[in-house]
Design a protein around this motif. Sequence first.
Motif, PDB file in Angstrom:
ATOM      1  N   ARG A   1       0.357   7.816  -0.318  1.00 12.79           N
ATOM      2  CA  ARG A   1       0.228   7.399   1.159  1.00 12.79           C
ATOM      3  C   ARG A   1       1.394   7.846   1.785  1.00 12.79           C
ATOM      4  O   ARG A   1       2.451   7.373   1.344  1.00 12.79           O
TER       5      ARG A   1
ATOM      6  N   ASN B   1       2.031   3.471  -3.154  1.00 16.14           N
ATOM      7  CA  ASN B   1       0.957   4.589  -3.486  1.00 16.14           C
ATOM      8  C   ASN B   1       1.615   5.832  -2.924  1.00 16.14           C
ATOM      9  O   ASN B   1       1.746   6.069  -1.912  1.00 16.14           O
TER      10      ASN B   1
ATOM     11  N   VAL C   1       0.831  -1.343  -0.087  1.00 16.93           N
ATOM     12  CA  VAL C   1      -0.014  -0.044  -0.047  1.00 16.93           C
ATOM     13  C   VAL C   1       0.779   1.454  -0.025  1.00 16.93           C
ATOM     14  O   VAL C   1       0.423   2.105  -0.404  1.00 16.93           O
TER      15      VAL C   1
ATOM     16  N   GLU D   1      -7.251  -1.894   0.932  1.00 21.57           N
ATOM     17  CA  GLU D   1      -6.342  -1.023   1.758  1.00 21.57           C
ATOM     18  C   GLU D   1      -6.825  -0.951   3.254  1.00 21.57           C
ATOM     19  O   GLU D   1      -6.488  -0.289   3.943  1.00 21.57           O
TER      20      GLU D   1
END
Length: 222
Positions: free
Chosen positions: A108, A105, A102, A149
Amino acid sequence: MARTAADGAAPFGDLPATVRFAVKPVIRFIGDALREYQECLDSRDADGVPSHLPRASALLFGQADGDEIAISDIEFVPNVRDSDESVMAEFEATIVPRFGEVYRNPKRGFWSDEKGVLQAIMKQSANGLELMGSIHSHPNWHEIGPRHERYQRLSEKPTKIDDYLFRQSCWPVNVIWYVHESGGGIAHRVAGWRPGPDQCDRLDIRIPPAIHEQFDVRIEEE
């Protein structure tokens, strides 16, 4: 988070574990956190899944005495998580393998621009204030984000990557401000942390009563 120290917790010596906020910095941060969270809610698609992952982050400035750390101002600095090549390379080489896909990304996470941090330190030093740490928001992404997520539950407690970044910065005050929908409105839960030998130690966070009255803010304790 800016890179300012090597791995390992800083020797905090006799720095107190009580952190008292003035009204001004809290109001400024809440304003930014609410704007980010509302943008998140406004970005929801037909299925109710938002595309904007809210990120509010700021540096904390104040002074320490024998009894407490007083936070009297904050500084917002540019986020270079998705624009600085060295930061993106570190995420690819270290963060993603260690903490999960994740974090590939670029939206993020938050990484403060080092020049911005230095400028903030110089500005606040002229006012007699020192850099004490950081504050950043967590949304209830595990409830409203894309399903792939949602495996990582977010709250006012540090995630594994928070713990890692807190140790990288070696700052004595690290506050997590959890923003989430509750009872038809938006509520806040707050906790402060300091790197310890094995895990982050909880700080005693004091928010002015006026903030509790104006917003639905709860300070989390053990």
